[in-house]
Write a protein that holds these residues in place. Structure first.
Motif, PDB file in Angstrom:
ATOM      1  N   GLU A 103       0.827  -1.211   0.000  1.00 61.28           N
ATOM      2  CA  GLU A 103       0.000   0.000   0.000  1.00 61.28           C
ATOM      3  C   GLU A 103       0.862   1.262   0.000  1.00 61.28           C
ATOM      4  O   GLU A 103       0.569   2.225  -0.712  1.00 61.28           O
ATOM      5  CB  GLU A 103      -0.929   0.014   1.217  1.00 61.28           C
ATOM      6  N   LYS A 104       1.923   1.266   0.813  1.00 60.43           N
ATOM      7  CA  LYS A 104       2.812   2.440   0.863  1.00 60.43           C
ATOM      8  C   LYS A 104       3.448   2.684  -0.499  1.00 60.43           C
ATOM      9  O   LYS A 104       3.599   3.831  -0.936  1.00 60.43           O
ATOM     10  CB  LYS A 104       3.898   2.243   1.936  1.00 60.43           C
ATOM     11  N   LEU A 105       3.828   1.597  -1.174  1.00 56.44           N
ATOM     12  CA  LEU A 105       4.450   1.729  -2.494  1.00 56.44           C
ATOM     13  C   LEU A 105       3.436   2.247  -3.515  1.00 56.44           C
ATOM     14  O   LEU A 105       3.751   3.114  -4.334  1.00 56.44           O
ATOM     15  CB  LEU A 105       5.025   0.372  -2.933  1.00 56.44           C
ATOM     16  N   ARG A 106       2.219   1.729  -3.448  1.00 55.52           N
ATOM     17  CA  ARG A 106       1.165   2.193  -4.370  1.00 55.52           C
ATOM     18  C   ARG A 106       0.953   3.704  -4.207  1.00 55.52           C
ATOM     19  O   ARG A 106       0.896   4.451  -5.193  1.00 55.52           O
ATOM     20  CB  ARG A 106      -0.142   1.439  -4.094  1.00 55.52           C
ATOM     21  N   GLU A 107       0.875   4.140  -2.958  1.00 56.75           N
ATOM     22  CA  GLU A 107       0.667   5.568  -2.701  1.00 56.75           C
ATOM     23  C   GLU A 107       1.876   6.395  -3.124  1.00 56.75           C
ATOM     24  O   GLU A 107       1.737   7.469  -3.712  1.00 56.75           O
ATOM     25  CB  GLU A 107       0.363   5.795  -1.203  1.00 56.75           C
ATOM     26  N   HIS A 108       3.082   5.863  -2.846  1.00 56.15           N
ATOM     27  CA  HIS A 108       4.326   6.557  -3.208  1.00 56.15           C
ATOM     28  C   HIS A 108       4.405   6.776  -4.720  1.00 56.15           C
ATOM     29  O   HIS A 108       4.855   7.827  -5.183  1.00 56.15           O
ATOM     30  CB  HIS A 108       5.526   5.739  -2.712  1.00 56.15           C
ATOM     31  N   LEU A 109       3.969   5.784  -5.482  1.00 48.74           N
ATOM     32  CA  LEU A 109       4.028   5.865  -6.952  1.00 48.74           C
ATOM     33  C   LEU A 109       2.769   6.522  -7.532  1.00 48.74           C
ATOM     34  O   LEU A 109       2.617   6.594  -8.753  1.00 48.74           O
ATOM     35  CB  LEU A 109       4.221   4.463  -7.548  1.00 48.74           C
ATOM     36  N   GLU A 110       1.887   6.966  -6.650  1.00 53.78           N
ATOM     37  CA  GLU A 110       0.643   7.664  -7.044  1.00 53.78           C
ATOM     38  C   GLU A 110      -0.199   6.826  -8.011  1.00 53.78           C
ATOM     39  O   GLU A 110      -0.653   7.295  -9.051  1.00 53.78           O
ATOM     40  CB  GLU A 110       0.974   9.043  -7.636  1.00 53.78           C
ATOM     41  N   ILE A 111      -0.369   5.559  -7.635  1.00 51.41           N
ATOM     42  CA  ILE A 111      -1.171   4.630  -8.436  1.00 51.41           C
ATOM     43  C   ILE A 111      -2.521   4.447  -7.733  1.00 51.41           C
ATOM     44  O   ILE A 111      -2.564   4.022  -6.579  1.00 51.41           O
ATOM     45  CB  ILE A 111      -0.428   3.272  -8.572  1.00 51.41           C
ATOM     46  N   PRO A 112      -3.643   4.766  -8.416  1.00 52.06           N
ATOM     47  CA  PRO A 112      -4.955   4.630  -7.754  1.00 52.06           C
ATOM     48  C   PRO A 112      -5.344   3.172  -7.494  1.00 52.06           C
ATOM     49  O   PRO A 112      -5.888   2.835  -6.445  1.00 52.06           O
ATOM     50  CB  PRO A 112      -5.937   5.275  -8.732  1.00 52.06           C
ATOM     51  N   GLU A 113      -5.082   2.287  -8.461  1.00 56.41           N
ATOM     52  CA  GLU A 113      -5.404   0.854  -8.314  1.00 56.41           C
ATOM     53  C   GLU A 113      -4.521   0.088  -9.300  1.00 56.41           C
ATOM     54  O   GLU A 113      -4.020   0.653 -10.271  1.00 56.41           O
ATOM     55  CB  GLU A 113      -6.893   0.591  -8.597  1.00 56.41           C
ATOM     56  N   TRP A 114      -4.341  -1.202  -9.043  1.00 54.43           N
ATOM     57  CA  TRP A 114      -3.446  -1.964  -9.907  1.00 54.43           C
ATOM     58  C   TRP A 114      -3.802  -3.445  -9.943  1.00 54.43           C
ATOM     59  O   TRP A 114      -4.535  -3.952  -9.103  1.00 54.43           O
ATOM     60  CB  TRP A 114      -1.988  -1.773  -9.515  1.00 54.43           C
ATOM     61  N   GLN A 115      -3.257  -4.103 -10.954  1.00 54.95           N
ATOM     62  CA  GLN A 115      -3.378  -5.553 -11.073  1.00 54.95           C
ATOM     63  C   GLN A 115      -2.321  -6.187 -10.168  1.00 54.95           C
ATOM     64  O   GLN A 115      -1.259  -5.610  -9.958  1.00 54.95           O
ATOM     65  CB  GLN A 115      -3.122  -5.934 -12.540  1.00 54.95           C
ATOM     66  N   VAL A 116      -2.633  -7.355  -9.613  1.00 55.91           N
ATOM     67  CA  VAL A 116      -1.703  -8.028  -8.696  1.00 55.91           C
ATOM     68  C   VAL A 116      -1.304  -9.371  -9.291  1.00 55.91           C
ATOM     69  O   VAL A 116      -2.156 -10.136  -9.751  1.00 55.91           O
ATOM     70  CB  VAL A 116      -2.359  -8.214  -7.306  1.00 55.91           C
ATOM     71  N   PHE A 117       0.008  -9.657  -9.275  1.00 57.51           N
ATOM     72  CA  PHE A 117       0.555 -10.875  -9.881  1.00 57.51           C
ATOM     73  C   PHE A 117       1.492 -11.511  -8.857  1.00 57.51           C
ATOM     74  O   PHE A 117       2.413 -10.855  -8.369  1.00 57.51           O
ATOM     75  CB  PHE A 117       1.329 -10.480 -11.141  1.00 57.51           C
ATOM     76  N   GLY A 118       1.247 -12.788  -8.501  1.00 63.55           N
ATOM     77  CA  GLY A 118       2.125 -13.432  -7.521  1.00 63.55           C
ATOM     78  C   GLY A 118       2.139 -14.934  -7.656  1.00 63.55           C
ATOM     79  O   GLY A 118       1.104 -15.550  -7.904  1.00 63.55           O
ATOM     80  N   GLY A 119       3.325 -15.524  -7.481  1.00 59.02           N
ATOM     81  CA  GLY A 119       3.454 -16.976  -7.542  1.00 59.02           C
ATOM     82  C   GLY A 119       4.097 -17.540  -6.297  1.00 59.02           C
ATOM     83  O   GLY A 119       4.927 -16.884  -5.655  1.00 59.02           O
ATOM     84  N   SER A 120       3.689 -18.758  -5.910  1.00 62.90           N
ATOM     85  CA  SER A 120       4.229 -19.437  -4.733  1.00 62.90           C
ATOM     86  C   SER A 120       3.909 -18.582  -3.496  1.00 62.90           C
ATOM     87  O   SER A 120       2.752 -18.254  -3.283  1.00 62.90           O
ATOM     88  CB  SER A 120       5.729 -19.672  -4.931  1.00 62.90           C
ATOM     89  N   TRP A 121       4.898 -18.202  -2.677  1.00 58.22           N
ATOM     90  CA  TRP A 121       4.610 -17.278  -1.576  1.00 58.22           C
ATOM     91  C   TRP A 121       3.974 -15.995  -2.112  1.00 58.22           C
ATOM     92  O   TRP A 121       3.143 -15.374  -1.445  1.00 58.22           O
ATOM     93  CB  TRP A 121       5.880 -16.948  -0.786  1.00 58.22           C
ATOM     94  N   GLY A 122       4.344 -15.593  -3.326  1.00 50.67           N
ATOM     95  CA  GLY A 122       3.729 -14.410  -3.937  1.00 50.67           C
ATOM     96  C   GLY A 122       2.220 -14.572  -4.083  1.00 50.67           C
ATOM     97  O   GLY A 122       1.474 -13.591  -4.007  1.00 50.67           O
TER      98      GLY A 122
END
Length: 331
Positions: A103-122
């Motif tokens: 969340e902090k990174l999303r706000e830092h980069l001024e991104i309103p919403e995003w797609q999430v991609f993760g594998g294994s622990w991700g």
């Protein structure tokens, strides 16, 4: 026939290598600073890549799953991993710290919403983040489902997978004296948190080699060699073990399955190798049953790694499918 023509053929090939157009470090607590990078289209649809482990860190090849003309691709190294500092640090390092870092990174980069991609622990972290912040997630692509339940940990770290990989298992098991083998996770914890750095490194190498030797359906020498890299192994083994000893910092064994309702509406593709030994298909199947709205793609000739051809192909296609949904629905 007309309807058929309206469904575009999905690209299944990895995109070419690209370089980031911006990189930086974000201080997320008094102790931790995380490395981040952006590549692709600065005005494109944002997507965040959540690496495995925990403790695995990102690599340049992670960018290739995404169309760089369509996506604004954000990669970051989770606390203690990769280029983030302090390296291999377990203090203030929990699932919920990482969720808030995203969340902090999303706000830092001024991104309103995003797609999430993760594998294994991700995939674990992607589910935890999306269930915490469903209004910030436009779509999800998951691979090698890991729900961090006791039966999954027992399967891989307490002897289940030894039935398939006895040759790789025995060095992992034999690193621990016989009288401490009642819980290998706890025995490794003692060594990975020893005051003796050499003892930590030896345990980290044994832990990492076991995982790397089982990550592919067919042996992959390059992956297996990661266990010889002390810096990588220490973060990978210490942080993984810390999360497993603490049961993922979840309040119950079935926490992620119990909270599927919060993300049921989000377009999601789940990619699972049929012969995944690290994160066996039972977890993807349980998630699919709890969440039939998400599309499950089982790759018949693959194990765990995102870099296996069949898995990589379905991951690219999953992103292409979500890209088409976004293009169809407009901004």
């Amino acid at each position: 026939m007309e309807t058929k023509n309206e469904i575009p053929e999905l690209n299944r090939n990895l995109y070419p290598d690209i370089e980031p157009y911006s990189t930086g470090f974000l201080k997320v607590s008094d102790l931790h600073t995380v490395y981040w990078e952006q590549s692709g289209n600065p005005n494109g649809h944002p997507v965040v890549f959540l690496h495995g482990g925990p403790g695995g860190g990102t690599s340049p090849s992670n960018r290739k799953f995404f169309d760089p003309e369509f996506y604004r691709i954000v990669l970051f190294d989770q606390r203690g991993a990769g280029k983030s500092t302090p390296h291999a640090c377990l203090e203030e390092n929990t699932t919920w710290d990482l969720v808030e870092d995203i969340e902090k990174l999303r706000e830092h980069l001024e991104i309103p919403e995003w797609q999430v991609f993760g594998g294994s622990w991700g995939s674990t972290l992607a589910l935890a983040y999306s269930q915490s912040h469903p209004d910030k997630v436009t779509g999800i692509v998951l691979r090698g489902i890991f729900l961090l339940r006791k039966k999954e940990i027992d399967w891989f770290y307490e002897g289940g997978a030894a039935a398939i990989y006895p040759d790789a298992w025995e060095p992992f098991r034999d690193f621990i004296p016989e009288n401490e083998r009642g819980s290998l996770i706890n025995a490794y914890w003692k060594r990975l948190n020893s005051d003796d750095l050499e003892r930590q490194y030896a345990a980290a190498r044994a832990w990492t080699k076991w995982e790397m030797m089982t990550a592919h359906l067919l042996p992959n020498e390059e992956t297996s060699k990661k266990g010889d890299d002390d810096k990588f192994s220490l973060a990978f083994a210490r942080i993984e073990n810390h999360y497993f000893v603490n049961k993922g910092f979840f309040s119950s064994d079935s926490f992620l399955l119990d909270n599927v309702e919060k993300i049921r509406h989000i377009s999601t593709v789940i990619v699972q190798g049929r012969y995944d030994v690290c994160c066996p298909m039972m977890s993807a199947w349980d998630l699919h049953k709890a969440w039939p709205e998400a599309e499950l793609k089982v790759v018949a000739d693959a194990g765990h790694s995102a870099n296996e051809p069949g898995i990589a192909s379905e991951l690219v296609a999953g992103n292409e499918k979500l890209k088409n949904i976004i293009m169809r629905n407009g901004p």
